[in-house]
Write a protein that holds these residues in place. Structure first.
Motif, mmCIF file in Angstrom:
data_model
loop_
_atom_site.group_PDB
_atom_site.id
_atom_site.type_symbol
_atom_site.label_atom_id
_atom_site.label_comp_id
_atom_site.label_asym_id
_atom_site.label_seq_id
_atom_site.Cartn_x
_atom_site.Cartn_y
_atom_site.Cartn_z
ATOM 1 N N VAL A 27 68.054 38.392 -25.970
ATOM 2 C CA VAL A 27 67.189 37.222 -25.849
ATOM 3 C C VAL A 27 65.863 37.543 -26.526
ATOM 4 C CG1 VAL A 27 65.985 35.647 -24.295
ATOM 5 C CG2 VAL A 27 68.247 36.516 -23.669
ATOM 6 N N ASN A 28 65.490 36.720 -27.492
ATOM 7 C CA ASN A 28 64.217 36.901 -28.177
ATOM 8 C C ASN A 28 63.143 36.038 -27.512
ATOM 9 O OD1 ASN A 28 62.267 35.703 -30.532
ATOM 10 N ND2 ASN A 28 62.696 37.867 -30.818
ATOM 11 N N VAL A 29 61.990 36.633 -27.251
ATOM 12 C CA VAL A 29 60.828 35.924 -26.708
ATOM 13 C C VAL A 29 59.682 36.100 -27.697
ATOM 14 C CG1 VAL A 29 59.214 35.725 -24.794
ATOM 15 C CG2 VAL A 29 61.593 36.360 -24.349
ATOM 16 N N SER A 30 59.072 34.969 -28.146
ATOM 17 C CA SER A 30 58.059 35.041 -29.197
ATOM 18 C C SER A 30 56.898 34.106 -28.899
ATOM 19 C CB SER A 30 58.658 34.653 -30.559
ATOM 20 O OG SER A 30 59.691 35.523 -30.953
ATOM 21 N N ARG A 146 64.056 30.548 -41.944
ATOM 22 C CA ARG A 146 63.201 31.654 -41.520
ATOM 23 C C ARG A 146 63.467 32.918 -42.323
ATOM 24 N NH1 ARG A 146 66.307 32.580 -35.840
ATOM 25 N NH2 ARG A 146 64.476 31.438 -35.060
ATOM 26 N N VAL A 147 62.448 33.751 -42.396
ATOM 27 C CA VAL A 147 62.552 35.110 -42.925
ATOM 28 C C VAL A 147 61.732 36.008 -42.007
ATOM 29 C CG1 VAL A 147 62.896 34.398 -45.319
ATOM 30 C CG2 VAL A 147 60.584 34.810 -44.468
ATOM 31 N N GLY A 148 62.025 37.286 -42.002
ATOM 32 C CA GLY A 148 61.263 38.202 -41.178
ATOM 33 C C GLY A 148 61.881 39.581 -41.189
ATOM 34 N N PHE A 149 61.463 40.398 -40.236
ATOM 35 C CA PHE A 149 62.067 41.714 -40.092
ATOM 36 C C PHE A 149 62.062 42.112 -38.623
ATOM 37 C CE2 PHE A 149 57.571 42.824 -40.540
ATOM 38 C CZ PHE A 149 57.402 43.795 -39.561
ATOM 39 N N LYS A 150 62.965 43.036 -38.317
ATOM 40 C CA LYS A 150 63.083 43.598 -36.982
ATOM 41 C C LYS A 150 63.071 45.106 -37.092
ATOM 42 C CE LYS A 150 66.265 43.839 -33.037
ATOM 43 N NZ LYS A 150 67.526 43.322 -32.455
ATOM 44 N N THR A 151 62.309 45.750 -36.218
ATOM 45 C CA THR A 151 62.338 47.203 -36.141
ATOM 46 C C THR A 151 62.348 47.582 -34.666
ATOM 47 O OG1 THR A 151 61.176 49.260 -36.704
ATOM 48 C CG2 THR A 151 59.813 47.304 -36.387
ATOM 49 N N GLY A 152 63.393 48.284 -34.253
ATOM 50 C CA GLY A 152 63.589 48.494 -32.827
ATOM 51 C C GLY A 152 63.838 47.152 -32.151
ATOM 52 N N HIS A 153 63.047 46.846 -31.135
ATOM 53 C CA HIS A 153 63.143 45.545 -30.473
ATOM 54 C C HIS A 153 62.027 44.601 -30.897
ATOM 55 C CE1 HIS A 153 66.419 46.437 -27.591
ATOM 56 N NE2 HIS A 153 65.982 47.684 -27.699
ATOM 57 N N PHE A 154 61.106 45.064 -31.749
ATOM 58 C CA PHE A 154 59.996 44.237 -32.222
ATOM 59 C C PHE A 154 60.465 43.342 -33.367
ATOM 60 C CE2 PHE A 154 56.565 43.576 -35.294
ATOM 61 C CZ PHE A 154 55.625 42.922 -34.499
ATOM 62 N N PHE A 196 59.796 40.044 -29.268
ATOM 63 C CA PHE A 196 60.675 41.183 -29.042
ATOM 64 C C PHE A 196 62.007 40.693 -28.513
ATOM 65 C CE2 PHE A 196 58.095 40.469 -25.311
ATOM 66 C CZ PHE A 196 58.999 40.530 -24.250
ATOM 67 N N ASP A 197 63.036 41.480 -28.761
ATOM 68 C CA ASP A 197 64.376 41.200 -28.258
ATOM 69 C C ASP A 197 64.590 41.962 -26.948
ATOM 70 O OD1 ASP A 197 65.022 39.545 -30.345
ATOM 71 O OD2 ASP A 197 66.195 41.035 -31.454
ATOM 72 N N ILE A 198 65.050 41.238 -25.950
ATOM 73 C CA ILE A 198 65.448 41.858 -24.685
ATOM 74 C C ILE A 198 66.959 42.058 -24.738
ATOM 75 C CG2 ILE A 198 65.495 41.623 -22.183
ATOM 76 C CD1 ILE A 198 63.130 39.689 -22.454
ATOM 77 N N GLY A 199 67.404 43.280 -24.663
ATOM 78 C CA GLY A 199 68.833 43.569 -24.818
ATOM 79 C C GLY A 199 69.160 43.838 -26.263
ATOM 80 N N GLY A 200 70.435 43.862 -26.572
ATOM 81 C CA GLY A 200 70.876 44.153 -27.930
ATOM 82 C C GLY A 200 70.670 45.626 -28.270
#
Length: 203
Positions: A27-30, A146-154, A196-200
């Motif tokens: 679950v992503n919370v932003s 959309r475009v973006g990046f993820k590193t870890g859960h951020f 951040f992503d919760i889980g995954g």
């Protein structure tokens, strides 16, 4: 035939091994900035997602944005009141990398709730009579990229929500007589989000 079955078995084992490398639910919370045409505001979003593979996610984005947007009256721009917009859309993301730093692209489609907004327009001419108007709330179908990046859960992302414009009538100061004036509000807006992503993540 034996070679065919052997190939199928190898593919299934490969998919199974890949599926065991990551946790599919997250679950992503932003939070972030909402940037409509000529205005600004803030937004908050929650997006449950399921990973079909380590690089493909599908989800549902629920977002609320409070922002002021410009209103165009007979080709002239005036400021509208702050209003609230919401959305409930289906999303799909594709991760461009399987490393720790993961750029991604994504799209989404669904329903957008556009809040009502009031405005005052000062007409042309020697008397410069002011006119009051309201753009009504409603729900419309729109899309998102959309475009973006993820590193870890951020997660850091930039989105553009493409939403049909709203039209409205303008009334004189009495509020009872409609003036023959063309009014349009551009509802599309960009969002710059951090979350951040919760889980995954990897098992």
């Amino acid at each position: 035939m034996k070679q065919f079955f052997a190939l199928c078995a190898a593919l299934l084992l490969g998919v199974s091994a890949q599926a065991q490398e990551f946790k599919p639910f997250k679950v992503n919370v932003s939070i972030g900035a909402a940037i409509p045409s000529g205005g600004g505001g803030v937004l908050f979003a929650v997006e449950p997602k399921y990973g079909i593979s380590d690089q493909i996610d599908v989800g549902i984005r629920l977002e609320g944005a409070g922002m002021a947007r410009n209103v165009i009256v007979n080709g002239n721009t005036t400021s509208g009141n702050a209003q609230f917009a919401s959305s409930f859309i289906l999303t799909g993301n594709y991760m461009l990398s399987t490393s720790g730093f993961r750029p991604f692209v994504g799209i989404g489609v669904g329903g957008y709730g556009v809040g009502s907004t009031g405005f005052t327009y000062v007409g042309s001419g020697s008397n410069g009579q002011s006119s009051n108007g309201t753009i009504s709330a409603g729900t419309v179908f729109g899309g998102m990229a959309r475009v973006g990046f993820k590193t870890g859960h951020f997660v850091l992302g930039v989105e553009y929500n493409l939403i049909p414009s709203s039209n409205a009538a303008v009334f004189d100061n009495s509020g009872s007589t409609q003036i023959g004036t063309t009014v349009q509000s551009k509802n599309s807006y960009a969002g710059i989000k951090v979350g951040f992503d919760i889980g995954g993540g990897r098992r």
